[in-house]
Write a protein that holds these residues in place. Structure first.
Motif, mmCIF file in Angstrom:
data_model
loop_
_atom_site.group_PDB
_atom_site.id
_atom_site.type_symbol
_atom_site.label_atom_id
_atom_site.label_comp_id
_atom_site.label_asym_id
_atom_site.label_seq_id
_atom_site.Cartn_x
_atom_site.Cartn_y
_atom_site.Cartn_z
ATOM 1 N N GLN A 94 92.405 -31.837 -105.105
ATOM 2 C CA GLN A 94 93.435 -30.854 -105.474
ATOM 3 C C GLN A 94 93.339 -29.303 -105.088
ATOM 4 O O GLN A 94 95.070 -29.132 -105.132
ATOM 5 C CB GLN A 94 93.784 -31.232 -106.526
ATOM 6 N N ALA A 95 92.908 -28.838 -105.286
ATOM 7 C CA ALA A 95 92.257 -27.236 -104.933
ATOM 8 C C ALA A 95 91.719 -27.158 -103.360
ATOM 9 O O ALA A 95 91.739 -27.728 -102.348
ATOM 10 C CB ALA A 95 90.875 -26.937 -104.950
ATOM 11 N N LEU A 96 92.357 -25.463 -102.965
ATOM 12 C CA LEU A 96 92.068 -25.321 -101.345
ATOM 13 C C LEU A 96 91.132 -24.772 -101.120
ATOM 14 O O LEU A 96 90.457 -23.779 -102.412
ATOM 15 C CB LEU A 96 93.123 -23.589 -101.457
ATOM 16 N N GLU A 97 90.438 -25.689 -100.562
ATOM 17 C CA GLU A 97 88.775 -25.744 -100.036
ATOM 18 C C GLU A 97 89.071 -24.780 -98.700
ATOM 19 O O GLU A 97 89.168 -24.773 -98.182
ATOM 20 C CB GLU A 97 88.888 -26.941 -99.635
ATOM 21 N N ILE A 98 87.896 -23.200 -98.755
ATOM 22 C CA ILE A 98 87.228 -22.529 -97.714
ATOM 23 C C ILE A 98 85.887 -22.628 -97.720
ATOM 24 O O ILE A 98 86.018 -22.832 -98.427
ATOM 25 C CB ILE A 98 87.789 -21.491 -97.794
ATOM 26 N N PRO A 99 85.520 -22.599 -96.136
ATOM 27 C CA PRO A 99 84.474 -22.582 -95.775
ATOM 28 C C PRO A 99 83.015 -20.934 -96.386
ATOM 29 O O PRO A 99 84.189 -19.896 -96.466
ATOM 30 C CB PRO A 99 83.643 -23.116 -94.537
ATOM 31 N N GLY A 100 82.690 -21.409 -96.878
ATOM 32 C CA GLY A 100 81.721 -19.785 -97.559
ATOM 33 C C GLY A 100 82.182 -19.107 -98.556
ATOM 34 O O GLY A 100 83.172 -20.106 -99.783
ATOM 35 N N SER A 101 81.728 -18.402 -98.983
ATOM 36 C CA SER A 101 81.831 -18.052 -100.259
ATOM 37 C C SER A 101 83.168 -16.755 -100.401
ATOM 38 O O SER A 101 82.978 -15.595 -100.291
ATOM 39 C CB SER A 101 80.335 -16.674 -100.728
ATOM 40 N N ALA A 102 84.252 -17.305 -100.172
ATOM 41 C CA ALA A 102 85.670 -16.449 -100.603
ATOM 42 C C ALA A 102 85.623 -16.132 -101.426
ATOM 43 O O ALA A 102 84.932 -16.587 -102.518
ATOM 44 C CB ALA A 102 86.855 -17.253 -99.336
ATOM 45 N N ARG A 103 86.396 -15.085 -101.850
ATOM 46 C CA ARG A 103 87.066 -14.795 -103.313
ATOM 47 C C ARG A 103 88.098 -13.650 -103.281
ATOM 48 O O ARG A 103 88.900 -14.156 -102.578
ATOM 49 C CB ARG A 103 85.599 -13.487 -102.856
ATOM 50 N N LEU A 104 88.589 -14.579 -104.592
ATOM 51 C CA LEU A 104 89.649 -13.950 -104.598
ATOM 52 C C LEU A 104 90.058 -12.208 -105.310
ATOM 53 O O LEU A 104 89.548 -11.818 -106.221
ATOM 54 C CB LEU A 104 90.193 -14.467 -106.617
ATOM 55 N N PHE A 105 91.370 -11.798 -104.758
ATOM 56 C CA PHE A 105 91.850 -11.115 -104.904
ATOM 57 C C PHE A 105 92.866 -11.260 -105.774
ATOM 58 O O PHE A 105 93.794 -11.820 -105.618
ATOM 59 C CB PHE A 105 92.402 -9.931 -103.665
#
Length: 427
Positions: A94-105
């Motif tokens: 159910q999450a938003l999946e993004i390839p790589g080591s994306a980060r939260l701001f």
């Protein structure tokens, strides 16, 4: 590739402190870097207080960022949850999946949150729709300004001005999160040290219109050493210019300030600095400096060796504990395996670090018996005035939130699959 090596490639760490510290949450810890150099830039980083963001009017909404990796790939997941209490379901499907080591701001109090890309210095703003799904908005790229990759740090000046420290480029990018435009850069040539990364702090301290940022110098590429000095950049936030740059040779390896209820700000050596000192790769003993509440420079009369608090043990990695307190990590050599080729990140990544609490008002420190020794390379987050860290499962396959400032002592919270590297309350 080992788990530690994967972390060093895919994560970094954040720190948070007092006014306007934007927490770009990432793996913080002693040993992780997102700049592509595999440097353990780590400090307990913090992130946490987001705001608004649209979506339904009722109920809390948290974004929890996790990361899963193996020997071939890294994927990041951004979960929207109604609670971070124990038992809350965390479903990666159910999450938003993004390839790589994306980060939260997430910028506390501004009602703004976004996601930084893994492979490019690009930040995208996100909001929540009526179903609490993440919706991508405008994006901004720092690449035209020479930035190669994002770090998990921003310093919030106002709703229309944020500073992003570009450590590799030895500059600060000035950008507007409202218009999503870059407004200029602040060169920092005085912070250059040949062969060393100028690690601008994971947090900042504001004194009137002057923003204060510490600098530590780390070399993870060749010598695995740290310089025995700390820089202090003073920036006029109205003119976006450097008004002063100081260097203090009493203390090294500082990456995180903590501002206490007294208004004083403490700049304390990292666990990485403690590891480097233990390995004879840092000349100065781990220590603390201070900036008084009405000052904008290091107090010349305050220089505390951390060993004085811990009966001679290696100590470091400050985390806000509320009031005039700081959480610190204390190294237990008997719990670690150290060989001649062991890196500083190899020391901090071992479960050999006890939790302690230091009361800066009384100058007393004591162990927190409820928490078992763990690696020093954990993230920390500030949400609604509460401070959280994580208990990292074996192989980083699972994480459990720990509320450090819970009444009655540390309390276990949300459990997630993968490595929990970002947390923000967005409604």
């Amino acid at each position: 590739m080992s788990v530690i090596e994967r972390k060093q490639r895919s994560s970094n760490r954040t720190g948070a402190t007092a006014f306007a510290l934007a927490l770009l949450t990432g793996v913080l810890g002693s040993g992780c870097g997102d700049d592509g150099t595999s440097n353990p830039a780590g400090q307990s980083g913090g992130a946490g207080q987001g705001g608004g963001g649209g979506g339904q009017d009722g109920g809390d909404a948290f974004i929890v960022a996790t990361r899963v990796w193996d020997d071939t790939a890294t994927n990041s997941y951004f979960h929207v949850l109604p609670s971070i209490e124990p038992g809350t379901e965390v479903d990666p499907s159910q999450a938003l999946e993004i390839p790589g080591s994306a980060r939260l701001f997430a910028f506390g109090g501004l009602g703004w949150f976004g996601i930084g890309e893994a492979e490019a210095p690009t930040i995208s703003r996100y909001t929540l729709d009526g179903s609490n799904k993440l919706v991508k908005g405008d994006s901004i790229s720092f690449q035209p300004f020479g930035v190669q990759s994002l770090w998990p740090t921003n310093y919030i000046i106002s709703s229309t001005k944020v500073y992003h420290p570009d450590r590799a480029g030895e500059q600060i990018v000035v950008w507007n999160p409202t218009t999503m435009e870059v407004e200029g850069t602040i060169p920092l040539p005085d912070t250059h040290r040949e062969g060393y990364l100028a690690l601008y702090a994971y947090g900042s301290v504001l004194r009137g219109k002057t923003l204060l940022i510490s600098v530590g110098w780390f070399d993870w590429k060749t010598t695995d050493t740290i310089l025995p000095e700390t820089g202090l950049i003073a920036i006029d936030t109205e003119t976006d210019t450097v008004v002063r740059f100081d260097v203090d040779d009493r203390c090294g390896g500082i990456t995180q300030p903590v501002e206490t209820a007294s208004g004083d700000a403490y700049f304390v050596s990292s666990a990485l600095a403690g590891a480097a000192y233990h390995l004879d790769r840092l000349e100065s003993e781990p220590c603390a400096l201070r900036i008084l509440k009405d000052a904008d420079a290091f107090d010349p009369d305050f220089h505390l060796l951390l060993s004085e608090l811990s009966d001679g043990a290696i100590m470091g990695d400050p985390i806000p504990a509320g009031g005039d307190g700081l959480f610190l990590r204390v190294f237990e050599p008997d719990l670690a395996t150290i060989e001649e080729e062991t890196k500083t990140s190899g020391v901090t990544s071992q479960p050999a670090w006890h939790w302690w609490r230091w009361d800066t008002a009384t100058n007393e420190a004591a162990a927190i018996g409820e928490l078992a020794p763990s690696p020093a390379n954990v993230s920390f987050f500030e949400v609604d005035g509460r401070v959280f860290t994580i208990d990292e499962g074996s192989g980083s396959t699972e994480s459990t939130l720990i509320e450090l400032t819970a009444e009655g002592g540390p309390k276990l919270g949300l459990k997630t699959p993968g490595y929990l590297h970002g947390l923000a309350k967005v409604r």
